[in-house]
Design an enzyme around this catalytic site. Structure first.
Site, mmCIF file in Angstrom:
data_model
loop_
_atom_site.group_PDB
_atom_site.id
_atom_site.type_symbol
_atom_site.label_atom_id
_atom_site.label_comp_id
_atom_site.label_asym_id
_atom_site.label_seq_id
_atom_site.Cartn_x
_atom_site.Cartn_y
_atom_site.Cartn_z
ATOM 1 N N ASP A 79 0.814 -1.221 0.000
ATOM 2 C CA ASP A 79 0.000 0.000 0.000
ATOM 3 C C ASP A 79 0.842 1.264 0.000
ATOM 4 O OD1 ASP A 79 0.796 -0.653 2.686
ATOM 5 O OD2 ASP A 79 -0.673 0.774 3.442
ATOM 6 N N GLU A 174 0.261 -1.448 5.541
ATOM 7 C CA GLU A 174 1.270 -0.981 6.497
ATOM 8 C C GLU A 174 1.031 0.466 6.881
ATOM 9 O OE1 GLU A 174 5.055 0.979 7.760
ATOM 10 O OE2 GLU A 174 3.793 1.396 6.027
#
Length: 405
Positions: A79, A174
């Site tokens: 991400d 994350e």
């Protein structure tokens, strides 16, 4: 395919995470990217490839040496930050950077300048990948993914470099603090690992903040302002009073190094109700606990003046991984040696933030953090040097070799 080729293909995927969805992965683009990577790893001939329903992708490069070697892992996240759009990223390479201002967007007058970002001067003569000023770049952490995949490809192409079993993993979310939540450490099966998620060349980190969130809710009493004397309680004014009771200098904009802080990240209110959202950070566990107690103390103090008005919900998020790394400091020594053999001087420093590696370390997988090479993460001024990604790739290869030696 070079590490640059891989990186430029990866940033085309919109993988911005979103903490409001309560799903894993939090956004569909992350799974689209994970499936793309799975196909790439399959074409490379890696083994034990798995992609679960939560977007956790794992794979194995088998050992090519006969002796018993610890299984080492390398991890990066799929991400990009919610802080700025990662859709329709338009990367551009600035060849042989000359130390002058870089025009990111002529129409909007967006410049990347050494005056505002002096770290640019560390990259004179190198090739920088920059944005067009309307999105982030995504080097955090697509540079890390590109480096890991490129290092594995290099080891496949050079069988004379002996290594043990190498495990790689790419995880979602994350950036919203949930990257390690559903990471199956047992299935991953590594003795230790490294996240390729740091910043500038040489960064090596095995200390991070202890972290908590605090949600302070203040209830007021709304009365017509014409007849409000001694009756109205304006929750926004009470909230302002609460804010100024916290130490003014213990905020992100006034701290560095090992200094902790209180950070007001959200404020939403009316006369009737105001909610303050804080994050609390400190490297020292005792000071961290003290900061949480101080928030609770100020809630009690506010309630003495405005009885029953104020409550708080504090949640621990992650802890300093140092206590889990110190018993296995040889993995730091291996990383330092790998850097020096790649012509990089290690810069061991605390992370002023968190990392998946911290949570993974507490789940039984010691996992320090290594540079991925990017700068100015989470915004339009993000950039990464091609030479930095190449160095990070070399470090991964060297670690694999050194562990086998």
């Amino acid at each position: 395919m070079t590490v640059t080729d891989r990186f430029l293909s990866y940033v085309a995927f919109d993988t911005q995470s979103d903490e409001e969805t309560n799903m894993t992965p939090s956004t569909p683009g992350q799974m689209v990217f994970a499936k793309f990577l799975k196909e790439e790893l399959e074409k490379m001939g890696l083994e034990e490839i798995s992609l679960d329903e939560n977007g956790y992708l794992m794979a194995t490069l088998p050992a090519n040496c006969d002796k018993e070697v610890p299984v080492v892992g390398f991890i990066a996240h799929l991400d990009t930050s919610p802080d700025m759009s990662g859709k329709n990223v338009k990367p551009r390479i600035v060849k042989n950077y000359n130390g002058e201002d870089i025009t990111l967007n002529q129409e909007q007058g967006i410049l990347l300048t050494p005056a505002e970002f002096p770290e640019l001067l560390n990259y004179i003569g190198q090739d920088l990948i920059v944005t067009d000023g309307t999105t982030l770049l995504g080097a955090d952490d697509k540079a890390g993914i590109a480096e890991i995949v490129s290092a594995v490809a290099y080891l496949q192409a050079h069988p004379e470099i002996k290594h043990g079993k190498i495990r790689i993993a790419f995880n979602p979310d994350e950036e919203i603090g949930q990257g390690a939540h559903k990471f199956d450490v047992e299935r991953f099966g590594a003795e230790f690992a490294y996240t390729m998620d740091g910043g500038a060349v040489g960064e090596l980190e095995y200390e991070n903040f202890n972290a908590a969130s605090a949600k302070v809710t203040i209830l007021g009493r709304n009365v017509h302002p014409g007849t409000a004397k001694h009756k109205m309680i304006n929750s926004m004014r009470v909230a302002t009073q609460f804010i100024v009771m916290l130490p003014r200098w213990e905020t992100p904009e006034h701290t560095e190094g090992y200094e902790g802080f209180y950070h007001l990240v959200g404020m939403e209110g009316t006369v009737e109700k105001t909610v303050l959202t804080y994050i609390i950070r400190d490297h020292d566990r005792a000071r961290f606990e003290s900061r949480k107690r101080e928030i609770e103390h100020l809630v009690r103090k506010t309630n003495m003046e405005f009885p029953g008005s104020t409550s708080v919900e504090i949640k621990d998020q992650y802890y300093n991984m140092r206590e889990k790394i110190e018993p296995v400091m040889h993995i730091i020594e291996v990383a330092e040696k790998a850097m020096r053999e790649a012509g990089v001087e290690p810069k061991v420093q605390p992370i002023r933030g968190g990392t998946d590696g911290a949570q993974l370390s507490f789940k039984g997988l010691p996992c320090p953090n290594i540079f991925a090479g990017g700068e100015n993460f989470h915004g339009r001024y993000e950039f990464v040097a091609i030479q930095a990604m190449e160095k990070a790739t070399d470090v991964v290869v060297n670690i694999c070799r050194l562990v086998a030696e």
